[in-house]
Design an enzyme around this catalytic site. Structure first.
Site, PDB file in Angstrom:
ATOM      1  N   SER A 175      -2.266   2.864   7.882  1.00 43.81           N
ATOM      2  CA  SER A 175      -3.824   1.690   8.024  1.00 43.81           C
ATOM      3  C   SER A 175      -4.034   1.646   9.411  1.00 43.81           C
ATOM      4  O   SER A 175      -3.112   1.417  10.354  1.00 43.81           O
ATOM      5  CB  SER A 175      -3.305   0.427   7.299  1.00 43.81           C
ATOM      6  OG  SER A 175      -2.673   0.652   6.081  1.00 43.81           O
ATOM      7  N   SER A 196       4.812  -1.956   9.046  1.00 44.05           N
ATOM      8  CA  SER A 196       6.032  -2.687   8.785  1.00 44.05           C
ATOM      9  C   SER A 196       7.174  -1.975   9.389  1.00 44.05           C
ATOM     10  O   SER A 196       7.380  -0.901   9.835  1.00 44.05           O
ATOM     11  CB  SER A 196       6.547  -2.543   7.266  1.00 44.05           C
ATOM     12  OG  SER A 196       5.477  -3.053   6.388  1.00 44.05           O
ATOM     13  N   GLY A 248       2.595   4.742   9.876  1.00 40.94           N
ATOM     14  CA  GLY A 248       1.430   4.682  10.494  1.00 40.94           C
ATOM     15  C   GLY A 248       0.299   5.148   9.845  1.00 40.94           C
ATOM     16  O   GLY A 248      -0.419   6.245  10.275  1.00 40.94           O
ATOM     17  N   GLU A 270      -7.263  -3.227  -6.891  1.00 41.36           N
ATOM     18  CA  GLU A 270      -8.585  -2.330  -7.261  1.00 41.36           C
ATOM     19  C   GLU A 270      -8.681  -1.022  -7.071  1.00 41.36           C
ATOM     20  O   GLU A 270      -9.186  -0.394  -7.774  1.00 41.36           O
ATOM     21  CB  GLU A 270      -9.739  -3.143  -6.406  1.00 41.36           C
ATOM     22  CG  GLU A 270     -10.039  -4.654  -6.659  1.00 41.36           C
ATOM     23  CD  GLU A 270      -9.020  -5.413  -5.942  1.00 41.36           C
ATOM     24  OE1 GLU A 270      -8.073  -5.148  -5.141  1.00 41.36           O
ATOM     25  OE2 GLU A 270      -8.788  -6.716  -6.523  1.00 41.36           O
ATOM     26  N   SER A 314      -4.271  -1.149  -3.327  1.00 40.04           N
ATOM     27  CA  SER A 314      -4.356  -2.332  -3.723  1.00 40.04           C
ATOM     28  C   SER A 314      -4.773  -2.100  -5.320  1.00 40.04           C
ATOM     29  O   SER A 314      -4.945  -1.441  -5.914  1.00 40.04           O
ATOM     30  CB  SER A 314      -5.676  -2.990  -3.227  1.00 40.04           C
ATOM     31  OG  SER A 314      -6.861  -2.220  -3.245  1.00 40.04           O
ATOM     32  N   GLU A 349       5.881   7.031  -2.783  1.00 43.26           N
ATOM     33  CA  GLU A 349       5.921   5.707  -2.442  1.00 43.26           C
ATOM     34  C   GLU A 349       5.785   5.068  -3.585  1.00 43.26           C
ATOM     35  O   GLU A 349       6.400   4.070  -3.977  1.00 43.26           O
ATOM     36  CB  GLU A 349       4.869   5.285  -1.192  1.00 43.26           C
ATOM     37  CG  GLU A 349       4.801   3.832  -0.968  1.00 43.26           C
ATOM     38  CD  GLU A 349       4.121   3.517   0.159  1.00 43.26           C
ATOM     39  OE1 GLU A 349       2.990   4.135   0.361  1.00 43.26           O
ATOM     40  OE2 GLU A 349       4.184   2.293   0.575  1.00 43.26           O
TER      41      GLU A 349
END
Ligand SMILES: Cc1cc2nc3c(=O)[nH]c(=O)nc-3n(C[C@H](O)[C@H](O)[C@H](O)COP(=O)(O)OP(=O)(O)OC[C@H]3O[C@@H](n4cnc5c(N)ncnc54)[C@H](O)[C@@H]3O)c2cc1C
Length: 778
Positions: A524, A556, A522, A763, A761, A639
């Site tokens: 985002s 997810s 938990g 970027e 991401s 991760e």
């Protein structure tokens, strides 16, 4: 793949000498003198750099290709104007490859001795194209004359020919038989004609032979042995050339980063602009991947790789280094602005070297075609890009066998439906059954395959990282499905071990280890994605419980999980990274509502999670209250770190699916697609080499640049594989049918679009690479 102390010493001393002796001014002075710095050559020779890889009986050091590559990288970085590559690598490797027999051996042995001692400059022509083996040798014609030979003709432009004491040249007899001849640089009838070229640090010359007479022993090899020898030389030399190009690329990147750090525009260093940082970061990714490919290829050769393995290792190093050199030298000119287009700026020297070297020993397209040819003809079972290493240590080989056997016995019956399903936990598969996946997790747990790297006191097997990789690879090779327990086992568990209280560890680790409790992440929120520090979910202590209000998104497996770790703001009024806590919260409670979000796959593996007065015990804060940012970042490190190595092992299966489909539907015959497939296979191999470098560093102290680029590399590779899968399937990408292998490729095409978004991401990765890897300003 970690360097030994001796290898590190070689690299360091080469960097030191060339730093002192081959700076920009020295190189430019040598260019004025025809591109050969004879004083530097003397030093290089005295240090034994020409004989590093040559047998000790001939005065060499008897070391391997890795050592040769370390020197090549340093020489390439400085564009050192010495004929080391031609002498030590081209000629040295050719002479070393000759069978040790008779007078030829004496001739070659003496030549090797002179090369090893630095007493001679030598060069090699691989045939009519001089710098590229094609199997054609008609430019020089040899006629038997008594015991020896008479040679006529003119070679193609050859490096170091103008200064060579010894030229190894191929010629053809009237009947078309190829010969490899040792020709002294001062032979009567030999002339050299300088050829103007752009790479001013590497002079070229044509060699003319007008009736040059040679003794019989000067013919070092003849017949089919010539081409076999030259092919082997080309493969090994290509790896060393790749190391040299790696040096060129690294230097170009360093110059660009330094210049953009100094150059001010719009009132700030241009290095602060994200567009500039991202270009540098992408270049660093290419450079690090090339480094991994070169080190991996050299290590493979030193471990005895032959035949197809050697060909593939050479192609991997060659293609990645040529690409890195092209990108880095081009970007260096761009990022120097107008200055980059001037003669005075060194950027063009590297740019020209990169271009010239990209054609030496055959262009990349040729190397890719050879890899593709092998794919088209190799049987399915042998077509494994991530093959078990030939020289795998016995305990690892035994472990691999154990996993494969266990999988064969257990991925059966109702679990057979899971075979090759959901290569990744994350982006989901619409047909996925959570009940079956959980039953499989329990089966794995019962077999002792969950927590393999955990300490024994937590119920793990405490396997070293290298053996964990063996297990992951064997699991993937056997068709093992994506892991529902991934978040608990690989993300939360190591964080619990690092930050949890003994009570928290005792409470949660056994459930994760047994496959009976599942976790969701938990982090985002609607307004906290890349900017995670903007978390708004709040939690307050009320008596013996935390009470939580807020919303998480993209969570997810929230519907399948039992628990969620929640990053929440526990200090009212706190900002950004301050005042956050990581709370361990039961998901099945009245204060929590979970709504699935439909994804581009049509499935709904991720969710929105609403907290309206949700509760968890006061003792279930992981780490100290208010210190959640530190704990959350450590978890992200897990991760993005070692846990991704298991994921990557699944990529091999996906690539094999794609190759099999391409063979079936004829796509492998399409010249463009087959090169892209070969490229993907080589890139996966390079990615694996990079992962091995990460492992080596993980065993040591601080993770290096290879770890920083790993997520960007694998996620972009898989995204590109998804696009390739769609192109390979053609019309069958859109028209959905029941063919299971096509279904897997369609899933790959869609799920791979998430890889460059989640877990940081593209970027954000590039920002991190630029700032942490290259030290560019925030
Ligand atoms: C399949 C999938 C599963 C996921 N699972 C989970 C999960 O289990 N738990 C969880 O907490 N999260 C999960 N996520 C969320 C994921 O971590 C976020 O999507 C990701 O962090 C990006 O945040 P965002 O979606 O808000 O995009 P944004 O941050 O809004 O980004 C939008 C675009 O802007 C770019 N951008 C943002 N900031 C910058 C910047 N500073 N410089 C340059 N570009 C920038 C981004 O790169 C992106 O291209 C999952 C996501 C996906 C796709």
């Amino acid at each position: 793949m970690a360097l030994t102390l001796e290898q590190q010493h070689i690299a360091d001393s080469a960097a030191e000498l060339l730093g002192q002796r081959a700076g920009s001014a020295a190189v430019r002075a040598a260019i004025e003198q025809g591109g050969f710095d004879r004083d530097l050559w003397q030093q290089v020779a005295e240090l034994g750099w020409c004989g590093v890889h040559l047998p000790e009986q001939h005065g060499g050091l008897g070391l391997g290709l890795t050592e040769l590559c370390l020197l090549a990288e340093a020489l390439g970085r400085h564009l050192a104007p010495v004929p080391w590559f031609e002498t030590a690598v081209l000629a040295g490797l050719a002479l070393k490859a000759l069978p040790a027999v008779g007078p030829v051996e004496d001739h070659a042995g003496r030549a090797l001795q002179r090369i090893a001692s630095g007493a001679c400059v030598a060069t090699l022509s691989l045939g009519d194209d001089a710098l590229r083996w094609t199997g054609r040798h008609g430019a020089l014609r040899a006629t038997a004359a008594g015991e020896g030979w008479r040679v006529e003709g003119v070679t193609a432009p050859l490096p170091a020919a103008g200064s060579a004491d010894l030229l190894l040249l191929t010629a053809s007899t009237a009947s078309g038989e190829p010969l490899l001849l040792a020709v002294p640089g001062d032979a009567a009838g030999l002339s050299v004609q300088r050829v103007a070229n752009h790479d001013l640090t590497r002079p070229l010359a044509r060699v003319g032979l007008a009736g040059v007479a040679l003794p019989g022993a000067a013919c070092l090899a003849r017949g089919p042995a010539v081409d076999a020898l030259l092919q082997g030389v080309q493969q090994r030399a290509a790896i060393v050339l790749a190391a040299e190009q790696l040096g060129v690329a690294q230097r170009s990147l360093d110059l660009a980063v330094a210049y953009t750090g100094e150059r001010t525009q719009f009132g700030q260093p241009v290095a602060r602009f994200q567009a500039v940082k991202h270009r540098c970061a992408q270049t660093m990714v290419a450079v690090e991947l090339a480094r991994s490919a070169v080190l991996g290829a050299a290590a493979a050769v030193d471990a005895g790789a032959q035949g197809a393995d050697l060909a593939r290792a050479a192609a991997m190093a060659r293609c990645h280094a040529a690409d890195a050199a092209r990108v880095a030298t081009q970007e260096s000119i761009q990022l120097h602005g107008g200055m980059g287009y001037t003669w005075d700026c060194d950027a063009h020297l590297h740019f020209k070297r990169a271009q010239a070297a990209s054609q030496w020993l055959g262009p990349c397209g040729e190397w890719l075609d050879r890899v593709a040819d092998a794919m088209a003809t190799t049987a399915d079972a042998e077509r494994a890009p991530v093959a078990a290493p030939a020289n795998e240590p016995a305990p690892d080989a035994a472990l691999r066998g154990e996993v494969l056997q266990w999988m064969q016995q257990h991925l059966q019956g109702r679990f057979a439906a899971l075979r090759h399903q959901g290569g990744l936990v994350g982006p989901g598969d619409a047909g996925f059954s959570a009940d079956l996946a959980k039953a499989w997790e329990q089966q794995l747990a019962a077999g002792g395959w969950v927590g393999i790297g955990w300490p024994r006191r937590f119920g793990g097997r405490e396997l070293p990282i290298a053996q964990q990789v063996v297990v992951h690879e064997a699991y993937a090779r056997a068709g093992g499905p994506g892991r529902l327990g991934h978040i608990g086992e690989h993300l939360l568990a190591p964080t619990l071990m690092a930050f949890g209280t003994p009570e928290q560890q005792q409470r949660f680790l056994p459930g994760i280890r047994a496959g009976t409790e599942y976790w969701a992440q938990g982090y985002s929120e609607p307004n906290a994605g890349s900017d995670l520090a903007n978390v708004q979910t709040r939690a307050r202590l009320e008596g013996a419980a935390w009470v939580i209000d807020g919303q998480k998104v993209w969570t997810s497996w929230a519907r399948e999980a039992d628990w969620i770790f929640v990053l929440a703001r526990t200090e009212p009024g706190s900002l950004r990274h301050q005042g956050l806590s990581l709370l361990l919260v039961p998901l099945r409670q009245p204060g929590i509502t979970i709504r699935p979000i439909r994804q581009i796959t049509g499935g709904a593996e991720f969710n929105e999670v609403f907290f309206d007065g949700a509760r968890t015990e006061a003792s279930l804060c992981l780490g100290a209250p208010g210190q959640g940012w530190k704990v959350a970042m450590a978890l992200l490190g897990f991760e993005r770190g070692v846990s991704t190595l298991g994921q990557q092992a699944h990529f091999e299966g996906e690539l094999n699916d794609l190759i099999a489909a391409a063979r079936r539907n004829g796509a492998l015959a399409d010249p463009v697609l087959r090169r892209r497939i070969a490229q993907a296979a080589l890139a996966l191999q390079a990615q694996r080499c990079n992962a091995l470098r990460v492992l080596d560093a993980a065993e040591g102290a601080t993770p290096g640049r290879e770890a920083l680029v790993a997520k960007y590399i694998w996620s972009n590779w898989r995204r590109d594989l998804g696009a390739l899968a769609a192109d390979v399937m053609g019309l069958h990408t859109d028209a959905i049918d029941d063919d299971p292998s096509a279904q897997r490729l369609r899933a790959l095409w869609l799920t791979s679009r998430a890889d460059t978004v989640y877990a940081g991401s593209n970027e954000i990765q590039l920002n991190l690479i630029a700032e942490r890897g290259l030290g560019m300003p925030r």
